[in-house]
Design an enzyme around this catalytic site. Structure first.
Site, PDB file in Angstrom:
ATOM      1  N   ASP A   1       0.846  -1.194   0.000  1.00 36.04           N
ATOM      2  CA  ASP A   1       0.000   0.000   0.000  1.00 36.04           C
ATOM      3  C   ASP A   1       0.881   1.244   0.000  1.00 36.04           C
ATOM      4  O   ASP A   1       1.625   1.494   0.954  1.00 36.04           O
ATOM      5  CB  ASP A   1      -0.909  -0.025   1.236  1.00 36.04           C
ATOM      6  CG  ASP A   1      -2.011   1.018   1.173  1.00 36.04           C
ATOM      7  OD1 ASP A   1      -2.085   1.740   0.168  1.00 36.04           O
ATOM      8  OD2 ASP A   1      -2.793   1.103   2.139  1.00 36.04           O
TER       9      ASP A   1
ATOM     10  N   ASP B   1      -3.533   2.451  -5.676  1.00 36.19           N
ATOM     11  CA  ASP B   1      -2.301   2.500  -4.893  1.00 36.19           C
ATOM     12  C   ASP B   1      -2.089   1.307  -3.977  1.00 36.19           C
ATOM     13  O   ASP B   1      -1.253   1.363  -3.070  1.00 36.19           O
ATOM     14  CB  ASP B   1      -2.269   3.782  -4.057  1.00 36.19           C
ATOM     15  CG  ASP B   1      -3.438   3.883  -3.085  1.00 36.19           C
ATOM     16  OD1 ASP B   1      -4.363   3.055  -3.182  1.00 36.19           O
ATOM     17  OD2 ASP B   1      -3.435   4.791  -2.234  1.00 36.19           O
ATOM     18  N   GLU B   2      -2.812   0.209  -4.190  1.00 36.62           N
ATOM     19  CA  GLU B   2      -2.595  -0.954  -3.332  1.00 36.62           C
ATOM     20  C   GLU B   2      -2.940  -2.246  -4.064  1.00 36.62           C
ATOM     21  O   GLU B   2      -3.739  -2.261  -4.997  1.00 36.62           O
ATOM     22  CB  GLU B   2      -3.403  -0.849  -2.037  1.00 36.62           C
ATOM     23  CG  GLU B   2      -4.897  -0.830  -2.245  1.00 36.62           C
ATOM     24  CD  GLU B   2      -5.674  -0.807  -0.943  1.00 36.62           C
ATOM     25  OE1 GLU B   2      -5.407  -1.673  -0.073  1.00 36.62           O
ATOM     26  OE2 GLU B   2      -6.559   0.049  -0.798  1.00 36.62           O
TER      27      GLU B   2
END
Length: 406
Positions: free
Chosen positions: A6, A96-97
């Site tokens: 993350d 984003d993860e």
């Protein structure tokens, strides 16, 4: 073993990476509404989606920068290349993860923690961003571990320590526990994950419903059999625009809506998808939210219509917006978003007899041809090469993708 990787304060970290004067300083991305905050700003209590005025009150030295979504999408693409270079078993969760299954790499690369360390070094060296990684036996525990390890950390939850790690955490750490559910649980004396694990499923079902009760009880008792799923296509695509607290007229809202539909429908067609349902999302001055949705009509055999045609979605979304205007006039609107769901592959579109291009079906098919031509122009000359008349002379602003690009 599974990794949950993350990126830390993703939008703000990209801004600090690209502008050395912002490093180590409190930064907020967004204007009227904070879309992201650096850890230096979070230390003052700045969170999303707080209003910009409130963020500046909390942090007088706050630096506000406009978002650059092209830069964020490019940074995400480069990070996901590193993920896929680490293991072919990657499940993207958002821009984003992601989850990475590295259990089969021990003999080739090493232990999961060593793999996580290599991944973190590569993201820092090749993309210039900090990333936190949780390592655990299940997806849920890996996600919790990455959150606990922030910022820029690495945490391993060993199988024999799972209960010791999870049960003391506040009940809000459970996947699916929001403010409302947490309030119900805490009112019944359930404050930690361990408190919940010790309750009977029937008791939890009475508090939060049967499905949620079963789900939360299973997670609290370390039962999460979900594998990392590769190649799963998302079920919706959307975008949103923060408006701040400045007054907006119905014409302004309509223009924002049309711009969002243009963006979303183009992304839909780029992924060779069609959809059946459009959802309008609104956020008001008092931070409450409302959603309105509509599904396209049915064909003669009872199947739902599906399309990727921009004009069809614009007309449908405008109907939803008109119905919501009384509420908007009463409460004010700080954010508008749209999403299209009920997605299917474009080749599965079912035509209604007769097959001639007449009526609504004909309009959809003709619009699809026009959309394809406009998409080709924008791909070659840029998104500003052709625009709608309603958008001429208006602030183009910025739209945030609700989900990562396909």
């Amino acid at each position: 073993m599974i990794l949950h990787a993350d990126l830390d304060s993703f939008y703000a970290s990209v801004e600090q990476r690209d502008d050395a004067s912002l490093r180590g300083r409190p930064v907020a991305v967004g204007g009227g509404i904070v879309l992201a905050a650096s850890y230096e700003a979070k230390a003052y209590g700045v969170r999303t989606p707080v209003a910009g005025s409130e963020a500046r009150r909390l942090c007088p030295g706050l630096i506000t920068v406009p978002p650059r979504f092209e830069a964020y999408v490019e940074a995400s693409r480069r990070v996901f290349e590193i993920f896929r270079d680490t293991t072919p078993l990657v499940e993207g969760v958002s821009i984003d993860e992601a989850f990475l299954d590295v259990g089969g790499l021990r003999r080739l690369v090493g232990e999961p923690v060593a793999i996580a360390e290599i991944l973190r070094r590569r993201v820092r060296a090749e993309v210039g961003l900090p990333i936190s990684v949780g390592v655990a036996r299940t997806k849920y525990l890996a996600k919790v571990a990455s959150a606990v390890s922030k910022p820029d950390g690495l945490l391993l939850v060993e199988p024999e320590r799972e209960e010791e790690f999870l049960h003391p955490l506040p009940v809000e750490r459970l996947w699916g526990v929001g403010a409302v559910t947490a309030g119900k649980l805490r009112a019944d004396g359930i404050r930690t994950v361990g408190d919940l694990a010790r309750r009977e499923q029937e008791v939890l079902s009475g508090l939060v419903g049967k499905a949620s009760g079963h789900h939360l009880w299973a997670l609290a008792n370390l039962r999460d059999p979900r594998p990392v799923v590769v190649g799963k296509r998302r079920g919706s695509v959307g975008a949103q625009r923060a408006l701040g607290r400045r007054p907006t007229t119905p014409a302004d809202l309509d223009a924002h809506l049309v711009a969002l539909i243009d963006r979303v429908a183009r992304r839909l067609r780029a992924g060779e998808r069609i959809g059946r349902t459009v959802t309008l999302r609104l956020r008001f001055d008092d931070y409450t939210r409302a959603t309105r949705s509509a599904t396209l009509g049915t064909l003669a055999d009872g199947a739902s219509q599906a399309t990727g045609a921009t004009d069809v979605w614009v007309a449908t979304a405008r109907t939803l917006l008109r119905a919501a205007l009384p509420l908007i006039e009463q409460k004010g609107c700080t954010l508008i978003g749209v999403s299209i769901s009920g997605l299917a592959e474009a080749g599965t579109e079912q035509l209604e007899l007769p097959l001639e291009w007449t009526g609504v079906e004909g309009r959809i098919r003709r619009t699809s041809i026009l959309d394809g031509a406009l998409d080709a122009v924008k791909d070659k000359y840029g998104t500003g090469a052709v625009t709608r008349a309603v958008l001429v002379g208006r602030d183009s602003g910025f739209e945030a993708p609700l989900l990562p690009e396909a």
